[in-house]
Enzyme design. Structure first.
Site, PDB file in Angstrom:
ATOM      1  N   ILE A  58       0.888  -1.156  -0.078  1.00  0.00           N
ATOM      2  CA  ILE A  58       0.090   0.029  -0.032  1.00  0.00           C
ATOM      3  C   ILE A  58       1.001   1.157   0.017  1.00  0.00           C
ATOM      4  O   ILE A  58       1.693   1.381   0.672  1.00  0.00           O
ATOM      5  CB  ILE A  58      -0.638  -0.034   1.165  1.00  0.00           C
ATOM      6  CG1 ILE A  58      -1.905  -1.494   1.089  1.00  0.00           C
ATOM      7  CG2 ILE A  58      -1.523   1.212   1.337  1.00  0.00           C
ATOM      8  CD1 ILE A  58      -2.678  -1.490   2.333  1.00  0.00           C
ATOM      9  N   GLU A  63       9.114   2.909  23.045  1.00  0.00           N
ATOM     10  CA  GLU A  63       9.478   3.396  21.628  1.00  0.00           C
ATOM     11  C   GLU A  63       8.231   3.886  20.990  1.00  0.00           C
ATOM     12  O   GLU A  63       7.255   2.899  20.902  1.00  0.00           O
ATOM     13  CB  GLU A  63      10.198   2.286  20.786  1.00  0.00           C
ATOM     14  CG  GLU A  63      10.608   2.867  19.361  1.00  0.00           C
ATOM     15  CD  GLU A  63      11.541   1.800  18.858  1.00  0.00           C
ATOM     16  OE1 GLU A  63      11.016   0.516  18.939  1.00  0.00           O
ATOM     17  OE2 GLU A  63      12.430   2.253  18.355  1.00  0.00           O
ATOM     18  N   GLU A 115      19.547  -5.944  15.510  1.00  0.00           N
ATOM     19  CA  GLU A 115      19.424  -4.356  15.437  1.00  0.00           C
ATOM     20  C   GLU A 115      17.968  -4.145  15.935  1.00  0.00           C
ATOM     21  O   GLU A 115      17.162  -4.203  14.946  1.00  0.00           O
ATOM     22  CB  GLU A 115      19.733  -4.129  13.992  1.00  0.00           C
ATOM     23  CG  GLU A 115      21.280  -4.184  13.728  1.00  0.00           C
ATOM     24  CD  GLU A 115      22.060  -3.075  14.332  1.00  0.00           C
ATOM     25  OE1 GLU A 115      21.909  -2.194  15.129  1.00  0.00           O
ATOM     26  OE2 GLU A 115      23.353  -3.378  13.949  1.00  0.00           O
ATOM     27  N   GLU A 171       6.739  -7.543   5.510  1.00  0.00           N
ATOM     28  CA  GLU A 171       5.607  -7.610   4.705  1.00  0.00           C
ATOM     29  C   GLU A 171       5.024  -6.160   4.294  1.00  0.00           C
ATOM     30  O   GLU A 171       4.318  -6.003   2.979  1.00  0.00           O
ATOM     31  CB  GLU A 171       4.572  -8.201   5.183  1.00  0.00           C
ATOM     32  CG  GLU A 171       3.557  -7.626   6.176  1.00  0.00           C
ATOM     33  CD  GLU A 171       2.609  -8.158   7.015  1.00  0.00           C
ATOM     34  OE1 GLU A 171       3.025  -8.721   7.818  1.00  0.00           O
ATOM     35  OE2 GLU A 171       1.414  -7.778   6.798  1.00  0.00           O
ATOM     36  N   PRO A 182      12.062  -9.292   3.462  1.00  0.00           N
ATOM     37  CA  PRO A 182      11.839  -7.855   3.826  1.00  0.00           C
ATOM     38  C   PRO A 182      10.423  -8.060   4.974  1.00  0.00           C
ATOM     39  O   PRO A 182       9.811  -8.943   4.972  1.00  0.00           O
ATOM     40  CB  PRO A 182      11.532  -7.268   2.562  1.00  0.00           C
ATOM     41  CG  PRO A 182      11.476  -8.271   1.510  1.00  0.00           C
ATOM     42  CD  PRO A 182      11.898  -9.617   2.055  1.00  0.00           C
ATOM     43  N   VAL A 227      12.242  -4.779  19.615  1.00  0.00           N
ATOM     44  CA  VAL A 227      12.715  -5.666  20.719  1.00  0.00           C
ATOM     45  C   VAL A 227      11.853  -6.913  20.916  1.00  0.00           C
ATOM     46  O   VAL A 227      12.254  -8.189  21.235  1.00  0.00           O
ATOM     47  CB  VAL A 227      12.750  -5.024  22.078  1.00  0.00           C
ATOM     48  CG1 VAL A 227      13.024  -5.872  23.280  1.00  0.00           C
ATOM     49  CG2 VAL A 227      13.787  -3.690  21.923  1.00  0.00           C
ATOM     50  N   CYS A 278      15.190   4.057  14.069  1.00  0.00           N
ATOM     51  CA  CYS A 278      15.507   3.373  15.224  1.00  0.00           C
ATOM     52  C   CYS A 278      16.455   4.112  16.530  1.00  0.00           C
ATOM     53  O   CYS A 278      16.043   3.902  17.564  1.00  0.00           O
ATOM     54  CB  CYS A 278      15.976   2.062  15.097  1.00  0.00           C
ATOM     55  SG  CYS A 278      17.460   2.075  13.900  1.00  0.00           S
ATOM     56  N   ASN A 335      11.345   0.490   7.764  1.00  0.00           N
ATOM     57  CA  ASN A 335      11.600   1.978   7.576  1.00  0.00           C
ATOM     58  C   ASN A 335      12.605   2.275   6.520  1.00  0.00           C
ATOM     59  O   ASN A 335      12.662   3.310   5.926  1.00  0.00           O
ATOM     60  CB  ASN A 335      11.978   2.460   8.827  1.00  0.00           C
ATOM     61  CG  ASN A 335      13.342   1.910   9.534  1.00  0.00           C
ATOM     62  OD1 ASN A 335      13.753   0.662   9.274  1.00  0.00           O
ATOM     63  ND2 ASN A 335      13.743   2.512  10.537  1.00  0.00           N
ATOM     64  N   GLY A 364      20.328  -4.440  21.448  1.00  0.00           N
ATOM     65  CA  GLY A 364      20.782  -5.244  20.388  1.00  0.00           C
ATOM     66  C   GLY A 364      21.978  -6.016  20.878  1.00  0.00           C
ATOM     67  O   GLY A 364      22.686  -5.856  21.744  1.00  0.00           O
ATOM     68  N   GLU A 384      26.442  -3.351  12.931  1.00  0.00           N
ATOM     69  CA  GLU A 384      26.332  -3.587  11.451  1.00  0.00           C
ATOM     70  C   GLU A 384      27.455  -2.272  11.043  1.00  0.00           C
ATOM     71  O   GLU A 384      28.047  -1.703  11.740  1.00  0.00           O
ATOM     72  CB  GLU A 384      25.056  -3.128  11.120  1.00  0.00           C
ATOM     73  CG  GLU A 384      24.189  -4.359  11.213  1.00  0.00           C
ATOM     74  CD  GLU A 384      22.626  -4.232  10.540  1.00  0.00           C
ATOM     75  OE1 GLU A 384      21.921  -3.235  10.372  1.00  0.00           O
ATOM     76  OE2 GLU A 384      22.622  -5.357   9.926  1.00  0.00           O
TER      77      GLU A 384
HETATM   78  P1  NDP Z   1       9.005  -5.910  13.819  1.00  0.00           P
HETATM   79  O1  NDP Z   1       9.892  -6.447  14.997  1.00  0.00           O
HETATM   80  O2  NDP Z   1       7.757  -5.991  13.965  1.00  0.00           O
HETATM   81  O3  NDP Z   1       9.541  -6.795  12.326  1.00  0.00           O
HETATM   82  C1  NDP Z   1      10.813  -7.039  12.048  1.00  0.00           C
HETATM   83  C2  NDP Z   1      10.822  -8.121  11.107  1.00  0.00           C
HETATM   84  O4  NDP Z   1      10.871  -9.271  11.628  1.00  0.00           O
HETATM   85  C3  NDP Z   1       9.675  -8.156   9.981  1.00  0.00           C
HETATM   86  O5  NDP Z   1      10.302  -8.241   8.809  1.00  0.00           O
HETATM   87  C4  NDP Z   1       8.689  -9.036  10.537  1.00  0.00           C
HETATM   88  O6  NDP Z   1       7.896  -9.486   9.547  1.00  0.00           O
HETATM   89  C5  NDP Z   1       9.663 -10.052  10.921  1.00  0.00           C
HETATM   90  N1  NDP Z   1       9.208 -11.060  12.087  1.00  0.00           N
HETATM   91  C6  NDP Z   1       8.201 -10.854  13.068  1.00  0.00           C
HETATM   92  N2  NDP Z   1       7.881 -11.848  13.722  1.00  0.00           N
HETATM   93  C7  NDP Z   1       8.973 -12.862  13.452  1.00  0.00           C
HETATM   94  C8  NDP Z   1       9.222 -13.849  14.089  1.00  0.00           C
HETATM   95  N3  NDP Z   1       8.727 -14.441  14.876  1.00  0.00           N
HETATM   96  N4  NDP Z   1      10.169 -14.678  13.331  1.00  0.00           N
HETATM   97  C9  NDP Z   1      11.027 -14.165  12.316  1.00  0.00           C
HETATM   98  N5  NDP Z   1      10.763 -12.768  11.860  1.00  0.00           N
HETATM   99  C10 NDP Z   1       9.678 -12.390  12.212  1.00  0.00           C
HETATM  100  O7  NDP Z   1       9.827  -4.276  13.624  1.00  0.00           O
HETATM  101  P2  NDP Z   1       8.939  -3.600  12.304  1.00  0.00           P
HETATM  102  O8  NDP Z   1       9.119  -4.150  11.153  1.00  0.00           O
HETATM  103  O9  NDP Z   1       7.785  -2.980  12.845  1.00  0.00           O
HETATM  104  O10 NDP Z   1      10.115  -2.366  12.460  1.00  0.00           O
HETATM  105  C11 NDP Z   1      10.214  -1.292  13.765  1.00  0.00           C
HETATM  106  C12 NDP Z   1      11.156  -1.698  14.410  1.00  0.00           C
HETATM  107  O11 NDP Z   1      12.537  -1.885  13.921  1.00  0.00           O
HETATM  108  C13 NDP Z   1      11.364  -0.665  15.812  1.00  0.00           C
HETATM  109  O12 NDP Z   1      11.280  -1.361  16.829  1.00  0.00           O
HETATM  110  C14 NDP Z   1      12.523   0.023  15.399  1.00  0.00           C
HETATM  111  O13 NDP Z   1      13.314   0.500  16.330  1.00  0.00           O
HETATM  112  C15 NDP Z   1      13.499  -1.246  14.926  1.00  0.00           C
HETATM  113  N6  NDP Z   1      14.498  -1.120  13.958  1.00  0.00           N
HETATM  114  C16 NDP Z   1      15.679  -0.769  14.381  1.00  0.00           C
HETATM  115  C17 NDP Z   1      16.858  -0.579  13.789  1.00  0.00           C
HETATM  116  C18 NDP Z   1      18.373  -0.768  14.195  1.00  0.00           C
HETATM  117  O14 NDP Z   1      19.196  -0.596  13.394  1.00  0.00           O
HETATM  118  N7  NDP Z   1      18.358  -1.052  15.441  1.00  0.00           N
HETATM  119  C19 NDP Z   1      16.530  -0.039  12.505  1.00  0.00           C
HETATM  120  C20 NDP Z   1      15.271  -0.029  12.111  1.00  0.00           C
HETATM  121  C21 NDP Z   1      14.028  -0.300  12.748  1.00  0.00           C
HETATM  122  P3  NDP Z   1       6.509  -8.543   9.210  1.00  0.00           P
HETATM  123  O15 NDP Z   1       6.663  -7.226   9.533  1.00  0.00           O
HETATM  124  O16 NDP Z   1       6.408  -9.019   7.781  1.00  0.00           O
HETATM  125  O17 NDP Z   1       5.503  -9.299  10.056  1.00  0.00           O
END
Ligand code: NDP
Length: 483
Positions: free
Chosen positions: A27, A380, A249, A178, A176, A229, A283, A152, A453, A457
């Site tokens: 979307i 957060e 991360e 979803e 990636p 987290v 993040c 992001n 973390g 990286e």
């Molecule tokens: P999520 O933790 O919801 O998801 C991260 C990824 O993990 C997605 O691809 C998700 O799939 C996948 N995932 C979810 N559940 C599982 C599982 N049980 N096993 C394996 N993979 C799984 O994070 P967001 O995508 O909502 O991103 C935001 C978060 O990322 C924030 O907390 C942010 O701080 C953090 N972040 C950290 C960074 C860093 O470098 N420290 C940089 C950028 C973001 P799907 O979404 O398809 O369900």
């Protein structure tokens, strides 16, 4: 090159589709319009993605680092040549303004490919003399690495994980988020166009369950996650079962401390960069802005003035500098925090509501007089919400800055250099800033401590997280035994 990917997955050097997988709608966040329909990876696609890497990696690891690096550097050049098209795709995928994606996404991905491409030939062991005998060490690839990305920075994350993994001689399967499935497919396409042998960088789509299936596979040697987290906890636990290597991360709630003697304009700029870039979906954002009492009113008034320069609107208008949140779900999470801020007694300075337009836009928001116990100061938010907290002394602010389970980033603005270094020494955070905020060049390690973390990286540090050391003892004399 097609501007958009032509199928859901990129496996073994080609786009593949399996309509049996659940539908994922991509979307465009600025309008809510569906711009692509993809399918989740089925077990058959997951199997193809894993088995094709195994064969490919045997040849890849046997190549010299210079040969591997040459392919990565070629991919970096292609990414730069196509920066405009890739930025357009990233803007569609994430809703981030083109003004940002043109300078921060494919360009950052290309930097990673170039940097690790350059480093690939310099990944060596050491020689340890022991009198006559000696030991030498060899840095070997781990094997098959799984990368799982947040939404992001989809292009950047795909490259920050893929480039060091491939430089070290590994293969990668990348999943990636979803929410933003498109850009990583282009990274795979470009890597293969640059000469990467088929099967070494596969991208498959899916929700968390697909990520979980990848981690559970015994053929996977390492998992690198960028995410929250709570997801990090699950992924780390699943990886532990197979004793797999991990890089985590994760999220943050980072402090940004502004002392009375700070350069006001720079401090305001730092707070803006650390809260509103990418509509606050970064993040390492410094979302707890501690401002010393002597500069507080000047800080808030200059910040409010500067926020009148925010231009929210069509992300493809290159004068627009503020876009929507990535999804309706994320917008609703952030709106929930705006309600909490107001109901728990924070003072709303500016913003505070959904913008009156299509798409998932929230006004840049500043709360002042925030206290440490308020929800908006503890959790957060991942949206354009800055919390300004008051403080009097260095000792007090250090204790409060560190009173969090997170430890991703931290920053300080002051003209007293001795104090700046003292404060940084005291920060419990992996990535710190003095008189600037949120820069993440590929040459510098990036990552968090505490719940934010494990591992790092970028930089030479990343090599240690995508390789392991073999140590070889060489006996040069007779072997002595007790009997
Ligand atoms: P999520 O933790 O919801 O998801 C991260 C990824 O993990 C997605 O691809 C998700 O799939 C996948 N995932 C979810 N559940 C599982 C599982 N049980 N096993 C394996 N993979 C799984 O994070 P967001 O995508 O909502 O991103 C935001 C978060 O990322 C924030 O907390 C942010 O701080 C953090 N972040 C950290 C960074 C860093 O470098 N420290 C940089 C950028 C973001 P799907 O979404 O398809 O369900």
């Amino acid at each position: 090159m097609n501007a958009q990917p032509t199928a859901s997955h990129f496996v073994n050097g080609a786009y593949v589709e399996d309509d049996a997988g659940d539908v994922i709608e991509c979307i465009y966040p600025a309008t809510g319009e569906v711009i692509a329909t993809l399918h989740e990876a089925t077990p058959a696609i997951i199997e193809q993605a894993i088995s094709s890497t195994k064969a490919a990696q045997v040849t890849w690891r046997a190549m010299t680092g210079t040969e591997r690096g040459r392919i990565l550097r070629r991919a970096a050049d292609i990414m730069r040549e196509r920066n405009h098209d890739l930025s357009v795709l990233e803007t569609k995928d994430t809703g981030k303004p083109l003004q940002e994606t043109l300078v921060a996404d494919a360009t950052s991905g290309a930097d990673a490919l170039e940097y690790f491409g350059g480093l690939a030939g310099a990944i060596t062991g050491e020689h340890i003399p022991l009198g006559g005998d000696f030991v030498y060490t060899v840095r070997e690839p781990l094997g098959l690495c799984v990368g799982i990305g947040a939404w992001n920075y989809p292009t950047q994350i795909a490259c920050w994980k893929g480039a060091p993994a491939l430089a070290c001689g590994n293969a990668m399967v990348f999943k990636p988020s979803e929410t933003t499935p498109l850009s990583a497919l282009k990274v795979a396409e470009i890597l293969h166009e640059a000469g990467l042998p088929a099967g070494l960088y596969n991208v498959i789509q899916g929700r968390g369950a697909v990520g979980a299936a990848l981690i559970a596979d015994a053929r996977v040697d390492k998992v690198s996650l960028t995410g929250s987290v709570p997801t990090g906890r699950k992924v780390y636990a699943a990886a532990a079962d197979g004793m797999k290597h991990v890089t985590m991360e994760l999220g943050g709630k980072s402090p940004l401390i502004i002392f009375d003697d700070a350069n006001l304009e720079d401090a305001v700029s730092g707070a803006i960069l650390g809260n509103f870039y990418s509509s606050g979906q970064v993040c390492s954002n410094g979302t707890r802005v501690f401002v010393q009492s002597g500069i507080k009113e000047a800080f808030l008034s200059r910040l409010t003035e500067r926020l009148t320069d925010v231009k929210m609107g069509d992300p493809f208008d290159e004068t627009v500098n503020f876009g929507p949140l990535v999804s309706e779900a994320q917008m609703n999470i952030v709106l929930g925090y705006l309600d909490k801020g107001a109901s728990e007694g924070a003072r709303l300075v500016i913003g505070g509501k959904r913008a009156d337009r299509d798409g998932f836009f929230i006004e840049p928001t500043v709360f002042a007089d925030v206290t440490d116990d308020m929800t908006i100061a503890r959790e957060e938010i991942f949206g354009p919400v800055m919390s300004v907290l008051n403080f009097e002394t260095e000792e007090e602010v250090m204790a409060r800055a560190n009173a969090t389970e997170f430890g991703l980033a931290a920053g300080v603005f002051t003209q007293d250099l001795a104090r700046a270094h003292r404060v940084v020494t005291g920060f419990e955070a992996g990535t710190c800033y003095i008189n600037t905020y949120n820069l993440a060049p590929v040459e510098a390690p990036f990552g968090g401590s505490k719940m934010s973390g494990v591992g790092r990286e970028n930089s030479k540090e990343a090599i240690n997280h995508y390789s392991q050391v073999k140590s070889v003892y060489v006996g040069m004399g007779p072997v002595e035994a007790p009997f």
